[in-house]
Each structure stands twice: as structure tokens, then as C-alpha cells.
Write a protein that holds these residues in place. Sequence first.
Motif, PDB file in Angstrom:
ATOM      1  N   LEU A 259      -0.347  13.233 -34.382  1.00 17.94           N
ATOM      2  CA  LEU A 259      -0.737  14.075 -35.502  1.00 17.94           C
ATOM      3  C   LEU A 259      -0.671  13.264 -36.778  1.00 17.94           C
ATOM      4  N   ASP A 260      -1.695  13.393 -37.638  1.00 18.77           N
ATOM      5  CA  ASP A 260      -1.592  12.880 -38.997  1.00 18.77           C
ATOM      6  C   ASP A 260      -2.043  13.972 -39.955  1.00 18.77           C
ATOM      7  N   LYS A 261      -2.221  13.641 -41.224  1.00 16.07           N
ATOM      8  CA  LYS A 261      -2.518  14.690 -42.193  1.00 16.07           C
ATOM      9  C   LYS A 261      -3.910  15.283 -42.027  1.00 16.07           C
ATOM     10  N   ASP A 262      -4.776  14.639 -41.248  1.00 18.13           N
ATOM     11  CA  ASP A 262      -6.147  15.115 -41.093  1.00 18.13           C
ATOM     12  C   ASP A 262      -6.496  15.587 -39.690  1.00 18.13           C
ATOM     13  N   ASN A 263      -5.876  15.007 -38.652  1.00 17.21           N
ATOM     14  CA  ASN A 263      -6.349  15.226 -37.291  1.00 17.21           C
ATOM     15  C   ASN A 263      -5.215  15.349 -36.282  1.00 17.21           C
ATOM     16  N   ILE A 264      -5.570  15.976 -35.144  1.00 14.86           N
ATOM     17  CA  ILE A 264      -4.767  15.947 -33.924  1.00 14.86           C
ATOM     18  C   ILE A 264      -5.464  14.996 -32.957  1.00 14.86           C
ATOM     19  N   TYR A 265      -4.675  14.153 -32.288  1.00 18.71           N
ATOM     20  CA  TYR A 265      -5.230  13.211 -31.317  1.00 18.71           C
ATOM     21  C   TYR A 265      -4.598  13.505 -29.958  1.00 18.71           C
ATOM     22  N   MET A 266      -5.430  13.598 -28.933  1.00 13.27           N
ATOM     23  CA  MET A 266      -4.945  13.820 -27.580  1.00 13.27           C
ATOM     24  C   MET A 266      -5.519  12.756 -26.650  1.00 13.27           C
ATOM     25  N   LEU A 267      -4.622  12.066 -25.941  1.00 11.67           N
ATOM     26  CA  LEU A 267      -5.043  11.068 -24.959  1.00 11.67           C
ATOM     27  C   LEU A 267      -5.033  11.726 -23.589  1.00 11.67           C
ATOM     28  N   ASN A 268      -6.211  11.833 -22.974  1.00 11.34           N
ATOM     29  CA  ASN A 268      -6.365  12.536 -21.712  1.00 11.34           C
ATOM     30  C   ASN A 268      -6.718  11.563 -20.593  1.00 11.34           C
ATOM     31  N   ASN A 269      -6.154  11.836 -19.418  1.00  6.31           N
ATOM     32  CA  ASN A 269      -6.498  11.109 -18.212  1.00  6.31           C
ATOM     33  C   ASN A 269      -7.702  11.800 -17.578  1.00  6.31           C
ATOM     34  N   VAL A 270      -8.814  11.103 -17.486  1.00  5.94           N
ATOM     35  CA  VAL A 270     -10.058  11.728 -17.021  1.00  5.94           C
ATOM     36  C   VAL A 270     -10.011  12.026 -15.527  1.00  5.94           C
TER      37      VAL A 270
ATOM     38  N   ILE B 293      -8.835   5.795 -16.255  1.00  4.14           N
ATOM     39  CA  ILE B 293      -9.861   6.162 -17.220  1.00  4.14           C
ATOM     40  C   ILE B 293      -9.243   7.128 -18.227  1.00  4.14           C
ATOM     41  N   ARG B 294      -9.311   6.787 -19.510  1.00  8.62           N
ATOM     42  CA  ARG B 294      -8.710   7.609 -20.549  1.00  8.62           C
ATOM     43  C   ARG B 294      -9.783   8.040 -21.558  1.00  8.62           C
ATOM     44  N   ARG B 295      -9.549   9.218 -22.136  1.00  9.73           N
ATOM     45  CA  ARG B 295     -10.442   9.715 -23.187  1.00  9.73           C
ATOM     46  C   ARG B 295      -9.592  10.183 -24.363  1.00  9.73           C
ATOM     47  N   LEU B 296      -9.945   9.716 -25.549  1.00  9.34           N
ATOM     48  CA  LEU B 296      -9.243  10.133 -26.757  1.00  9.34           C
ATOM     49  C   LEU B 296     -10.018  11.258 -27.415  1.00  9.34           C
ATOM     50  N   GLU B 297      -9.363  12.397 -27.568  1.00  7.77           N
ATOM     51  CA  GLU B 297      -9.984  13.565 -28.189  1.00  7.77           C
ATOM     52  C   GLU B 297      -9.416  13.738 -29.587  1.00  7.77           C
ATOM     53  N   VAL B 298     -10.261  13.936 -30.574  1.00 13.00           N
ATOM     54  CA  VAL B 298      -9.851  14.086 -31.960  1.00 13.00           C
ATOM     55  C   VAL B 298     -10.233  15.475 -32.443  1.00 13.00           C
ATOM     56  N   ILE B 299      -9.273  16.204 -33.013  1.00 10.84           N
ATOM     57  CA  ILE B 299      -9.487  17.566 -33.477  1.00 10.84           C
ATOM     58  C   ILE B 299      -9.123  17.634 -34.950  1.00 10.84           C
ATOM     59  N   ASP B 300     -10.035  18.131 -35.772  1.00  5.79           N
ATOM     60  CA  ASP B 300      -9.746  18.299 -37.203  1.00  5.79           C
ATOM     61  C   ASP B 300      -8.721  19.397 -37.433  1.00  5.79           C
ATOM     62  N   VAL B 301      -7.827  19.150 -38.385  1.00 10.01           N
ATOM     63  CA  VAL B 301      -6.866  20.178 -38.774  1.00 10.01           C
ATOM     64  C   VAL B 301      -6.944  20.444 -40.285  1.00 10.01           C
TER      65      VAL B 301
END
Length: 356
Positions: free
Chosen positions: A329-340, A348-356
Motif C-alpha cells: 500500500l502507498d498513498k495512491d494505490n494498492i498492489y497485489m502480487l498474484n500467483n497465476v 508465473i506472477r501478476r501484479l495488480e494495481v488498484i487506485d485508492v
Amino acid sequence: MRYSDDVFMDPAQNLVAVAYLAHDEIAYIDLRALDGDSVHPQAAGPNLILSGLPRTRRNQLKGFGRHIALRRSLLVSHVETWASEMWQLQIWDWQHSTTSNSVLSGTARLGDFCFLGRNRLLVVTVDLKIYSIEDMFQTPQLLMCFESPERWLVKKCLLPMDDIERPKTQMQNKKSIHISDPKHRLLCVTTDANRVYIISTKIFFDLDGMTAATPIPWNVWGQSNTRIFQHPCECKIHVSGNRVLQAFPVGMHTRFPEFPKEYILHMMDFSPLAVTNRRGLGRVVKEPSMIDVTEYYGLHRRSLTTSLPYVEVVSDRRMQAIDLEDIWLDKDNIYMLNNVDSINDENIRRLEVIDV
């Protein structure tokens, strides 16, 4: 022959510090610029010189601003749920000297440590101790000791300082730096009992009338400055400023019983402004909560009440726990590292970025 044992990077200062091992013990700490294979231009020298424990089994580098700290420890004994160790913590002002007399040591298990701004250090052993590290030519000065709420085994302390104001480097001359007060942040302490302690750092700076000689009892400092969360198994968590992102475990996985079945994200804002002006967003939690803890191999039970207020927003999305590797988490986004493809153990990994 040498090989690296731990690495600390500070992109804001273009710094990478690498602890190198030689003959199974830490030999030196190398100070380099991130953008090239050269000695950092602000470093007092190419290497930091170590003193103290040889042949340590656990080493950890941390840093903030002009300070770098190396933790070294040796396991002395381990009896069921309690371990003791010899440990040493050495702190350098890497911009002004390659040597340091700023050393702490002990035999009670060192859970973790972190910087509280530019000149204070928090060390978590049996209790929480605050030290002044302004003078690198002497042992850190104990400012205050806070009694721990339980006989805990601390796994880690989270107190990110990424957005604290710091001197600009040449790379930042044209960039504005977000200013955040280290007195108004959150410390996260996680334990082996899957408890999460969220503590307001304000209490660590309000030292008027207090003395370092006497530990402050938990029932004096803890309740109004802390919130405890108990989980059935290990949760995932990250802290940024006054906000906490927790992935709450839900259910148990049938194939992998050591994992929960799912995670649900909980965003919590502990800033007083958020609690006062939530404007319909989330749930305000002001009422005290109680957690039961057992100590001394289950022979002693006590209840801990905490009441640090916060605003909580719960996601309506459920994620397969075996697929979620980590969250940030930072002041702008949530980051999630997912195992595909966790079932087939594909890397295989995927980084998902969500605006907060």
C-alpha cells in the motif's frame, strides 16, 4: 570467496547497501549508487567497518536517511515456544563515517527493530524500547521503555518511512517531496500467535514527565494508542502513513490446511481526520475491542482491551488465498502480487494495481 547476505535499497537517495559474507561471517557493508557500479558519492567511504559478533546466523540490514543499521544474532537456546539469542545492533552515519561506536546488544530475543524518523530507533525485544541515535560515537541512549502487552514472540515490525521528508539528492532537485510527520504514523507489530498490533507512534514522542529507568505499564500507554487484531492463521498486511491494508483469512483450504481458503481485503484509516470526517465512506470503529491471550504455556490467561479509533472499508471481493502472495500500500494505490497458476506450481506472477 564472498557472497551477499542481505541488501538494503533506498531509491530516494540512489543508495544500495550490501552486506557481504566471507568465511561464514559478515565481512563488510558495501555502499553503492543504484544507477551505476560505483561508490555512492555521498558515502564517507566504500565500505562500513563492522565490530562485534563473529559467525552470526541471522543478519538484517535496515536504513533511513543518513543511518544504516545491521542486526546480527546467534541462537543460544530454544525451548518449545521460547527462544533466546545473543544479538548485536550496530548503527552507522554512512554519510560521515565508515566506523561507529553506536552499538546495542543483548541476550533476550530481538524480535525486530525500525527507525522512528531521523534520530530515533525502536527496538522490540520483551518490551518496546526507544533510543536516541544522534551521536554515532557512543552507545544509543535509552529514552523510554514501554511494557509489552504479553510475553510475545515478535515476527516483524512494519513502519514504512518512504514518504518522510528527507534531504533532496541530485536526482530529486526538480521533484517535490511529500512531507509526513513521524510522530503521526502507525507501527505494525505481528506475532507468532497471529496477532497484529497497530500502534500510534504519537506515544513514542510524548515523553514529558517520563523516565527511561521505569518501564511504562501496558495499561497506562496501550489501550488508547493501540488496536489488536486476532487472526486464525497468518494474515497479509502492509502499512502506509496512517492507513493499514490487511488481507483477512476466511475459512481453511481443504487441500492445503496450512493456508486459509480465501482472503478479504480490509482498508483501515486511523487518522483522526478520517474518523471525524468519513462522509459516509466506510464504518467508524470507536468502541473498544477485547482479545484473550494465553501465556506461560497456557497456564495464564488475560484479556487485552484496545480502543484506537479507525475507519474501515471492506472489499466485497474474495480472493483465493493460495493465489495471493503479497500486498502493498502507498498513498495512491494498492498492489497485489498474484500467483497465476498456483495449482500446477508454475512460476508465473501478476501484479495488480488498484487506485485508492
